[in-house]
Design an enzyme around this catalytic site. Structure first.
Site, mmCIF file in Angstrom:
data_model
loop_
_atom_site.group_PDB
_atom_site.id
_atom_site.type_symbol
_atom_site.label_atom_id
_atom_site.label_comp_id
_atom_site.label_asym_id
_atom_site.label_seq_id
_atom_site.Cartn_x
_atom_site.Cartn_y
_atom_site.Cartn_z
ATOM 1 N N GLY A 165 -74.292 57.052 -15.811
ATOM 2 C CA GLY A 165 -73.308 57.096 -14.739
ATOM 3 C C GLY A 165 -72.129 56.183 -14.993
ATOM 4 N N GLY A 222 -66.590 53.612 -11.538
ATOM 5 C CA GLY A 222 -67.271 52.653 -10.680
ATOM 6 C C GLY A 222 -67.963 51.526 -11.426
ATOM 7 N N TYR A 281 -81.828 58.450 0.597
ATOM 8 C CA TYR A 281 -81.244 57.379 -0.211
ATOM 9 C C TYR A 281 -82.105 56.123 -0.139
ATOM 10 C CZ TYR A 281 -77.939 53.934 -1.981
ATOM 11 O OH TYR A 281 -77.345 52.931 -2.713
#
Length: 289
Positions: free
Chosen positions: A21, A25, A164
């Protein structure tokens, strides 16, 4: 007392690090700083073109490879084609508060991205990992609950934020059980946890309220939020350390070794979760190292 920053990173020359990922970010910042310190950084990303564009002009050695951690087929292909040594894996890829969407394996995409994918990737790469595994979690794991009979939200009514919370508790328990198994096997590899506190990134972009990114001075900048991940990846912390910001509530600040929730330290649940996940994914029956 001096606060630890990216300027305190050790020389990482000769080290290979995989960051999932890492197209933006916290993952991109983590990759950038590790490469700046001399590491060869492999960015495992869903969109290689976007990641390749993001690293233009950055100092260091990078390699961009396709990896969709939500799709276990992609995870397996990535692991099968890995060659050479691998010092550090940073399981950073994550999604938050997304609608129910199913992966090719039938898992909800949130649990798959935040937990099943890292579980499978780590287990498949473990024979090559020489130093440590860093799994990124969240303080919101404290609100999680593990349903061993329905890890992929197939029978329960899906709830975006509960999924989550649960996935982030699952990754904490995964780290605990991985470290136990590594220790039992005599391995020197460490399993470590990190969380950014609350950082103003695109993670909550799918949230209907978007409240996190409106908290202003109460939260960490992305640069500050990446520090616990960098600290966990490079400093001499014990196995299963939980690194997060040092401020009140571990919401913002500089890296400090703290403690996860009592649920995250439950060894019985961790063992049972590992077994249930191995049964669902077909991976994780043994620690290869």
């Amino acid at each position: 007392m001096a606060k630890w920053t990216a300027d305190d990173l050790p020389d990482m020359t000769g080290r290979t690090v995989l960051v999932t990922g890492a197209g933006g970010g916290l993952g991109l910042i983590t990759a950038r700083e590790l490469a700046r310190a001399g590491a060869r950084v492999v960015l495992g990303v869903r969109n290689p073109d976007k990641a390749a564009e993001a690293i233009i002009g950055m100092a260091g050695t990078f390699e961009v490879r396709h990896l969709d951690v939500a799709d276990l087929g992609s995870v397996r292909q990535f692991a099968e084609t890995w060659t050479g040594d691998l010092d550090i894996v940073v399981n950073n890829a994550g999604v938050m508060d997304v609608p129910l969407t199913r992966t090719p394996q039938g898992f909800d995409v949130q649990t798959a991205t935040n937990y099943f994918g890292p579980f499978v990737l780590t287990n498949l790469l473990l024979p090559r990992i020489g130093d440590r595994v860093v799994s990124v979690t969240s303080q919101l794991h404290r609100q999680g609950r593990i349903d061993l009979d329905d890890l992929a939200w197939r029978s329960r009514k899906y709830h975006r934020m509960k999924a989550y919370y649960d996935s982030k508790l699952a990754i904490v328990l995964f780290s605990l059980e991985l470290q136990r198994r590594l220790t039992a096997s005599g391995s020197s590899v460490r399993s470590v946890l990190a969380h950014p506190g609350i950082a103003s990134t695109s993670l909550a972009a799918h949230s209907p309220s978007g409240f996190i990114n409106r908290l202003g001075f109460l939260i960490n900048t992305p640069e500050r939020g990446a520090l616990p991940i960098l600290y966990a990846a490079t400093q001499d912390v014990p196995g299963n350390a939980y690194v997060g910001p040092d401020g009140p509530g571990s919401i913002r600040g500089y890296p400090k070794v703290r403690k996860p929730s009592s649920a995250g330290l439950d060894e019985t649940t961790a063992r049972n979760l590992w077994r249930a996940t191995a049964a669902l994914t077909g991976v994780g029956t043994e620690v290869a190292r």
